[in-house]
Design an enzyme around this catalytic site. Structure first.
Site, PDB file in Angstrom:
ATOM      1  N   HIS A   1       9.406   5.092  -1.726  1.00 16.02           N
ATOM      2  CA  HIS A   1      10.317   4.193  -2.423  1.00 16.02           C
ATOM      3  C   HIS A   1      10.688   3.060  -1.482  1.00 16.02           C
ATOM      4  CE1 HIS A   1      13.809   2.766  -4.698  1.00 16.02           C
ATOM      5  NE2 HIS A   1      13.197   3.311  -5.728  1.00 16.02           N
TER       6      HIS A   1
ATOM      7  N   GLU B   1       9.836   9.238 -10.325  1.00 20.44           N
ATOM      8  CA  GLU B   1       8.725   9.330 -11.276  1.00 20.44           C
ATOM      9  C   GLU B   1       8.089  10.712 -11.323  1.00 20.44           C
ATOM     10  OE1 GLU B   1       8.930   6.997 -13.075  1.00 20.44           O
ATOM     11  OE2 GLU B   1       8.387   5.028 -12.300  1.00 20.44           O
TER      12      GLU B   1
HETATM   13  N1  ACO Z   1       1.394   7.599  -0.759  1.00 26.58           N
HETATM   14  C1  ACO Z   1       0.794   7.382   0.432  1.00 26.58           C
HETATM   15  N2  ACO Z   1       1.205   6.456   1.305  1.00 26.58           N
HETATM   16  C2  ACO Z   1       2.251   5.704   0.961  1.00 26.58           C
HETATM   17  C3  ACO Z   1       2.927   5.883  -0.249  1.00 26.58           C
HETATM   18  C4  ACO Z   1       2.465   6.880  -1.131  1.00 26.58           C
HETATM   19  N3  ACO Z   1       3.043   7.095  -2.289  1.00 26.58           N
HETATM   20  N4  ACO Z   1       3.942   4.999  -0.329  1.00 26.58           N
HETATM   21  C5  ACO Z   1       3.906   4.266   0.806  1.00 26.58           C
HETATM   22  N5  ACO Z   1       2.897   4.693   1.582  1.00 26.58           N
HETATM   23  C6  ACO Z   1       2.517   4.214   2.899  1.00 26.58           C
HETATM   24  C7  ACO Z   1       1.753   2.897   2.815  1.00 26.58           C
HETATM   25  O1  ACO Z   1       0.373   3.113   2.660  1.00 26.58           O
HETATM   26  C8  ACO Z   1       2.097   2.281   4.148  1.00 26.58           C
HETATM   27  O2  ACO Z   1       1.335   2.908   5.160  1.00 26.58           O
HETATM   28  P1  ACO Z   1       0.684   2.037   6.349  1.00 26.58           P
HETATM   29  O3  ACO Z   1       1.881   1.421   7.037  1.00 26.58           O
HETATM   30  O4  ACO Z   1      -0.026   3.059   7.153  1.00 26.58           O
HETATM   31  O5  ACO Z   1      -0.184   1.023   5.680  1.00 26.58           O
HETATM   32  C9  ACO Z   1       3.543   2.710   4.368  1.00 26.58           C
HETATM   33  O6  ACO Z   1       3.710   3.910   3.611  1.00 26.58           O
HETATM   34  C10 ACO Z   1       4.552   1.678   3.903  1.00 26.58           C
HETATM   35  O7  ACO Z   1       4.203   1.246   2.604  1.00 26.58           O
HETATM   36  P2  ACO Z   1       4.852  -0.009   1.884  1.00 26.58           P
HETATM   37  O8  ACO Z   1       3.863  -0.527   0.897  1.00 26.58           O
HETATM   38  O9  ACO Z   1       5.419  -0.971   2.862  1.00 26.58           O
HETATM   39  O10 ACO Z   1       6.059   0.657   1.184  1.00 26.58           O
HETATM   40  P3  ACO Z   1       6.867   0.036  -0.018  1.00 26.58           P
HETATM   41  O11 ACO Z   1       8.290   0.079   0.325  1.00 26.58           O
HETATM   42  O12 ACO Z   1       6.369  -1.267  -0.485  1.00 26.58           O
HETATM   43  O13 ACO Z   1       6.478   1.116  -1.115  1.00 26.58           O
HETATM   44  C11 ACO Z   1       6.228   1.938  -3.284  1.00 26.58           C
HETATM   45  C12 ACO Z   1       7.205   1.451  -2.214  1.00 26.58           C
HETATM   46  C13 ACO Z   1       5.500   0.727  -3.882  1.00 26.58           C
HETATM   47  C14 ACO Z   1       7.036   2.640  -4.373  1.00 26.58           C
HETATM   48  C15 ACO Z   1       5.205   2.921  -2.644  1.00 26.58           C
HETATM   49  O14 ACO Z   1       5.860   3.988  -2.006  1.00 26.58           O
HETATM   50  C16 ACO Z   1       4.169   3.441  -3.645  1.00 26.58           C
HETATM   51  O15 ACO Z   1       3.171   2.773  -3.916  1.00 26.58           O
HETATM   52  N6  ACO Z   1       4.395   4.685  -4.217  1.00 26.58           N
HETATM   53  C17 ACO Z   1       3.491   5.227  -5.204  1.00 26.58           C
HETATM   54  C18 ACO Z   1       3.786   4.637  -6.579  1.00 26.58           C
HETATM   55  C19 ACO Z   1       5.106   5.157  -7.170  1.00 26.58           C
HETATM   56  O16 ACO Z   1       5.405   6.349  -7.108  1.00 26.58           O
HETATM   57  N7  ACO Z   1       5.880   4.210  -7.759  1.00 26.58           N
HETATM   58  C20 ACO Z   1       7.162   4.505  -8.380  1.00 26.58           C
HETATM   59  C21 ACO Z   1       8.297   4.060  -7.499  1.00 26.58           C
HETATM   60  S1  ACO Z   1       9.860   4.535  -8.176  1.00 26.58           S
HETATM   61  C22 ACO Z   1      10.271   3.281  -9.226  1.00 26.58           C
HETATM   62  O17 ACO Z   1       9.941   2.145  -9.070  1.00 26.58           O
HETATM   63  C23 ACO Z   1      11.048   3.596 -10.431  1.00 26.58           C
END
Ligand code: ACO
Length: 356
Positions: free
Chosen positions: A239, A298
């Site tokens: 998140h 989610e």
């Molecule tokens: N699975 C694996 N790795 C992840 C995940 C995940 N779900 N989420 C983040 N990471 C990793 C990224 O790959 C990144 O790794 P790196 O630095 O080695 O490249 C690191 O964590 C940071 O990621 P960011 O993209 O900077 O994190 P951000 O704050 O933008 O992510 C997000 C938030 C978009 C929700 C992300 O966690 C994600 O894509 N989750 C999966 C989709 C999901 O469940 N969405 C629903 C969110 S809840 C809502 O909106 C109601």
């Protein structure tokens, strides 16, 4: 400049606060834990007080709005994806800033989603029924039957849990549109466009795809490990704000319990989900040690909505049913500032060619 605008404070709000370090969500001074068992209509009153002229009987007024918007179902296009189909019907609600518009906008996804799902499966839409609460009526319109108290309570818990959540992408969108003076329908439609993306509200469908692909608890770890090695993101985890467990995940896990006890959820499905969650958390800790990645809203949304009979293709529509109340409150709060939201961009393109 950070392209995700993290750390930028773009609004002052009295509506909700997301404490990402403590894992706490507050709506107008009330913690999410204390909203357990509260009907959605009451949370609408909580969010809308001071922004809209509230009637004595808000549940009754919302029930009337459900009946009014049902007339639009005649124009539904069931060949569209559910979220596109409800967006098209919601666009028929005239723009306005009053309570009537707000109630119609909340009623719209609640009425249109069941109708479109029934039309898609060759059944006739079921009209709203007076005397039922908002959540119970949604399930009644979906199945044609009166839901059990446990089912109605579980949907209420979901709608309340997602009603508002700080300045998330769709709420920010609603506030930007409201700041132009465009009206509530425009703000809500734009917000819905933002919500449907898989990085925001579109994740719970893919959570179920992941559970299906994993199949058995024993397969959880190897499957998830392979996904992470490919560089895939695990849906339902991570998140932007929470660095600890999303409190909404626990609220929904709790809301599932009475359904499990009443035999209204497949116990094997719940066991699979719990095994996947445990394996995913352990792997994320190992593979991404620098980034706390926990279960988000989610993950249990997917299980809960599946148990209530919603197909995964309609999960974003059910999210919309809950979040519309929050979008409207934010749109009203933003419009009251009277200030257009208009940030700056930094030009990094080429300079015009100099004439020789
Ligand atoms: N699975 C694996 N790795 C992840 C995940 C995940 N779900 N989420 C983040 N990471 C990793 C990224 O790959 C990144 O790794 P790196 O630095 O080695 O490249 C690191 O964590 C940071 O990621 P960011 O993209 O900077 O994190 P951000 O704050 O933008 O992510 C997000 C938030 C978009 C929700 C992300 O966690 C994600 O894509 N989750 C999966 C989709 C999901 O469940 N969405 C629903 C969110 S809840 C809502 O909106 C109601």
């Amino acid at each position: 400049m950070k392209s995700g605008l993290e750390d930028v404070v773009a609004a002052e709000t009295i509506l909700s606060d997301v404490d990402g370090l403590a894992g706490r969500l507050i709506m107008r001074g009330v913690s999410l834990d204390d909203l357990a068992g509260t009907p959605y209509e009451q949370v609408l009153s909580l969010l809308w007080t001071g922004f809209l002229e509230l009637p004595q009987d808000l549940p009754g007024a919302l029930a009337r709005a459900r009946t009014e918007v049902f007339a639009h179902v005649a124009g539904a296009d069931p060949s569209l994806e559910p979220v596109d189909a409800i967006r098209a019907l919601m666009a028929l609600i005239p723009d306005g800033n009053d309570l009537e518009t707000a109630l119609r906008l909340v009623a719209a996804p609640a009425v249109f989603t069941p109708a479109i799902l029934r039309l898609k499966s060759g059944q006739q839409p079921v009209a709203p029924r007076r005397g039922l609460g908002h959540a119970a009526d949604i399930l009644h319109m979906l199945t044609g039957k009166t839901p059990s108290p446990q089912q109605a309570a579980a949907l209420d818990a979901y709608l309340v849990t997602v009603a508002d959540h700080g300045l998330n992408a769709s709420t920010f969108t609603a506030r930007v549109v409201a700041s132009t003076g465009a009206g509530l329908t425009s703000a809500v439609l734009a917000a819905l466009g933002a919500l449907k993306g898989p990085l925001h509200g579109g994740a719970p469908g893919p959570v179920l795809d992941m559970l299906d692909a994993i199949g058995t608890p024993a397969n959880a770890e190897p499957w998830l490990e392979a996904a992470l090695t490919r560089g895939d993101r695990l849906m339902g985890f991570g998140h932007r704000i929470y660095r600890v467990r999303d409190p909404r995940a626990d609220a929904l896990k709790l809301a599932l319990r009475p359904l499990v006890a009443a035999g209204e959820v497949d116990k094997d499905r719940v066991a699979l989900a719990e095994a996947v969650e445990a394996a995913a958390l352990a792997l994320l800790k190992r593979k991404k040690p620098d980034r706390p990645l926990e279960t988000n809203v989610e993950f249990y949304t997917a299980l809960l909505l599946e148990a209530l009979g919603f197909p995964r293709s309609a999960f974003t529509c059910v999210f919309t049913m809950g979040r519309t109340g929050g979008w409207i409150a934010h749109a009203k709060e933003q419009a009251a500032t009277g200030r257009l939201i208009r940030p700056q961009s930094r030009y990094v393109g080429p300079a015009p060619l100099q004439a020789a």
